[in-house]
Design a protein around this motif. Structure first.
Motif, PDB file in Angstrom:
ATOM      1  N   SER A  16       0.927  -0.941   0.097  1.00  0.00           N
ATOM      2  CA  SER A  16      -0.071  -0.168  -0.171  1.00  0.00           C
ATOM      3  C   SER A  16       1.092   0.790  -0.130  1.00  0.00           C
ATOM      4  O   SER A  16      -0.042   2.113  -0.410  1.00  0.00           O
ATOM      5  N   VAL A  17       1.841   1.488   0.587  1.00  0.00           N
ATOM      6  CA  VAL A  17       3.137   2.137   0.812  1.00  0.00           C
ATOM      7  C   VAL A  17       4.096   2.606  -0.929  1.00  0.00           C
ATOM      8  O   VAL A  17       4.191   3.392  -1.087  1.00  0.00           O
ATOM      9  N   VAL A  18       4.450   1.807  -1.112  1.00  0.00           N
ATOM     10  CA  VAL A  18       5.278   1.006  -3.192  1.00  0.00           C
ATOM     11  C   VAL A  18       3.862   1.792  -3.649  1.00  0.00           C
ATOM     12  O   VAL A  18       4.649   2.117  -4.737  1.00  0.00           O
ATOM     13  N   SER A  19       2.943   0.858  -4.000  1.00  0.00           N
ATOM     14  CA  SER A  19       1.933   1.079  -5.130  1.00  0.00           C
ATOM     15  C   SER A  19       2.159   2.358  -5.850  1.00  0.00           C
ATOM     16  O   SER A  19       2.486   2.653  -7.162  1.00  0.00           O
ATOM     17  N   PRO A  20       2.278   3.769  -4.966  1.00  0.00           N
ATOM     18  CA  PRO A  20       1.657   4.734  -5.586  1.00  0.00           C
ATOM     19  C   PRO A  20       3.777   5.428  -6.759  1.00  0.00           C
ATOM     20  O   PRO A  20       3.407   5.752  -7.906  1.00  0.00           O
ATOM     21  N   LEU A  21       4.382   4.878  -6.136  1.00  0.00           N
ATOM     22  CA  LEU A  21       5.611   5.328  -6.467  1.00  0.00           C
ATOM     23  C   LEU A  21       5.967   3.335  -8.173  1.00  0.00           C
ATOM     24  O   LEU A  21       6.376   4.369  -9.420  1.00  0.00           O
ATOM     25  N   LYS A  22       5.041   2.728  -7.927  1.00  0.00           N
ATOM     26  CA  LYS A  22       5.524   1.995  -8.785  1.00  0.00           C
ATOM     27  C   LYS A  22       4.069   2.406 -10.182  1.00  0.00           C
ATOM     28  O   LYS A  22       4.682   2.031 -11.774  1.00  0.00           O
ATOM     29  N   LYS A  23       3.551   3.066  -9.674  1.00  0.00           N
ATOM     30  CA  LYS A  23       2.785   4.271 -10.813  1.00  0.00           C
ATOM     31  C   LYS A  23       3.198   4.736 -11.805  1.00  0.00           C
ATOM     32  O   LYS A  23       3.537   5.075 -13.263  1.00  0.00           O
ATOM     33  N   GLU A  24       4.525   5.419 -11.217  1.00  0.00           N
ATOM     34  CA  GLU A  24       4.961   6.753 -12.448  1.00  0.00           C
ATOM     35  C   GLU A  24       6.550   5.914 -12.146  1.00  0.00           C
ATOM     36  O   GLU A  24       7.354   6.271 -13.024  1.00  0.00           O
ATOM     37  N   ILE A 308      10.377  11.232  -2.451  1.00  0.00           N
ATOM     38  CA  ILE A 308      10.965  10.520  -3.950  1.00  0.00           C
ATOM     39  C   ILE A 308      10.397  11.249  -4.760  1.00  0.00           C
ATOM     40  O   ILE A 308      10.610  11.657  -6.339  1.00  0.00           O
ATOM     41  N   SER A 309       8.447  10.984  -4.626  1.00  0.00           N
ATOM     42  CA  SER A 309       8.309  11.398  -6.178  1.00  0.00           C
ATOM     43  C   SER A 309       7.849  12.981  -6.410  1.00  0.00           C
ATOM     44  O   SER A 309       7.836  14.083  -7.556  1.00  0.00           O
ATOM     45  N   ASN A 310       8.568  13.930  -5.503  1.00  0.00           N
ATOM     46  CA  ASN A 310       8.407  15.030  -6.017  1.00  0.00           C
ATOM     47  C   ASN A 310       9.780  15.645  -6.672  1.00  0.00           C
ATOM     48  O   ASN A 310       9.774  15.840  -7.594  1.00  0.00           O
ATOM     49  N   VAL A 311      10.699  14.822  -5.582  1.00  0.00           N
ATOM     50  CA  VAL A 311      12.475  15.087  -6.963  1.00  0.00           C
ATOM     51  C   VAL A 311      12.105  14.561  -8.197  1.00  0.00           C
ATOM     52  O   VAL A 311      12.440  15.612  -8.365  1.00  0.00           O
ATOM     53  N   LEU A 312      11.782  13.728  -8.122  1.00  0.00           N
ATOM     54  CA  LEU A 312      12.023  12.903  -9.208  1.00  0.00           C
ATOM     55  C   LEU A 312      10.728  13.590 -10.154  1.00  0.00           C
ATOM     56  O   LEU A 312      11.305  13.024 -11.647  1.00  0.00           O
ATOM     57  N   ASN A 313      10.262  13.908 -10.452  1.00  0.00           N
ATOM     58  CA  ASN A 313       9.055  15.039 -10.949  1.00  0.00           C
ATOM     59  C   ASN A 313       9.719  16.261 -11.306  1.00  0.00           C
ATOM     60  O   ASN A 313       8.806  16.794 -11.258  1.00  0.00           O
TER      61      ASN A 313
END
Length: 322
Positions: A16-24, A308-313
């Motif tokens: 549940s924690v990792v799934s948002p990262l897997k989408k991107e 992580i999501s913020n920086v990589l985007n």
């Protein structure tokens, strides 16, 4: 080969924690929850990773950073970050983030629980019953130390230190603190009093270490510090193990220089049952669980993922380490 950016997660986390990262992103994860990633695997995975989600057990050193050509962010699942070479990260242009604030109250809860358990000898009482030693009532059976109306000295008055002070206020304790700088908010809102380190050691019934590990604080609780404390004083540490010289602490406890110690952290972790401090009845030891509630650990995980999501985007990190 995927054109997505790669994220490597250094410990198995809930889906549940990792799934948002897997989408991107392309996500790889160490498949063990209770074992740290090996140094070899971490170095290998870092070579083409754009982001690392790390634990305190993961050494992010100069060599790793120099060979991680794509790396944009190290997102550390902790408030502390002494496992990361910040100077090398800055040199490589790598953002480093941590998880402040979300664990403040949870860690303060555990710290005060450790203080109470040590003062009132609660673990000894549990064992006393389990070992069938309780045969009658007696006036001083497992008599501990009062907490209310005593003096607590907090070394390191950051947000967690202030939260501990608020709990102490509820016990009608006198609150002393020592910090690199005065905290007027703690003085005004909680009634804490700023004193120098030596005065805090001399006057406190409970000395609570909440300071981060730095070059200045490394080993600050040594033989000289314990000599300045009351013989009846209880020492509590839920910050970092290396701020304490454990051999000196052991001697102070054995010789009655201080009364007891409650420890959630150690110089080298994890410790084993053969650790010398565990041979002492006046030590309460916990396995570094200061922030370990289900709710808080999930909040910490989510914050590392969002950083992580913020920086990589191409966006700003939420909690960068300055």
């Amino acid at each position: 080969m995927s054109d997505k950016k790669k994220v490597y997660i250094c410990r198995m986390l809930p889906e549940s924690v990792v799934s948002p990262l897997k989408k991107e992103f392309e996500v790889e994860m160490w498949p063990h929850e209770d074992q740290p990633v090996t140094k070899e695997e971490l170095n290998a995975q870092s070579k083409d990773a754009h982001a690392l989600l790390t634990m305190l057990t993961d050494p992010i050193d100069e060599d790793l950073l120099a060979n991680a050509e794509n790396l944009e962010i190290v997102s550390n699942l902790a408030v502390g970050y002494d496992n990361i070479n910040l100077n090398a990260a800055k040199k490589q242009g790598v953002v480093v983030t941590n998880t402040p604030d979300v664990l403040t109250d949870t860690t303060a809860d555990l710290t005060f629980a450790l203080l109470m358990a040590t003062a009132r000898r609660i673990p000894e009482g549990v064992d006393f019953i389990k070992e069938d030693q309780w045969t009658t009532w007696s006036p001083l059976l497992l008599a501990g130390a009062d907490i209310h109306h005593k003096t607590i000295g907090i070394v390191g008055m950051g947000k967690i230190g202030e939260a501990v002070a608020r709990r102490a206020k509820g016990f009608d304790m006198k609150i002393l603190y020592h910090n690199r700088s005065r905290k007027e908010s703690a003085e005004r809102e909680i009634g804490a009093t700023y004193v120098d380190f030596d005065q805090l050691l001399a006057e406190s019934d409970f000395v609570v270490c909440m300071t981060p590990l730095t070059e200045e604080t490394d080993g600050m609780f040594n033989g000289e510090a314990f000599k300045k404390m009351k013989n009846s004083a209880i020492f509590i540490n839920s910050s970092r193990g290396k701020v304490v010289n454990e051999k000196d602490l052991q001697k102070a406890l054995e010789k009655g220089k201080i009364k007891a110690a409650g420890l959630d952290v150690f110089e080298q972790e994890p410790i084993r049952s053969s650790h010398p401090l565990l041979e002492l009845d006046n030590v309460v030891a916990l396995p570094h669980i200061g922030s370990s509630s289900v709710e808080t650990r999930h909040k910490m995980m989510e914050l590392t993922v969002n950083n992580i999501s913020n920086v990589l985007n191409g966006e700003k990190a939420i909690t960068p380490i300055k």
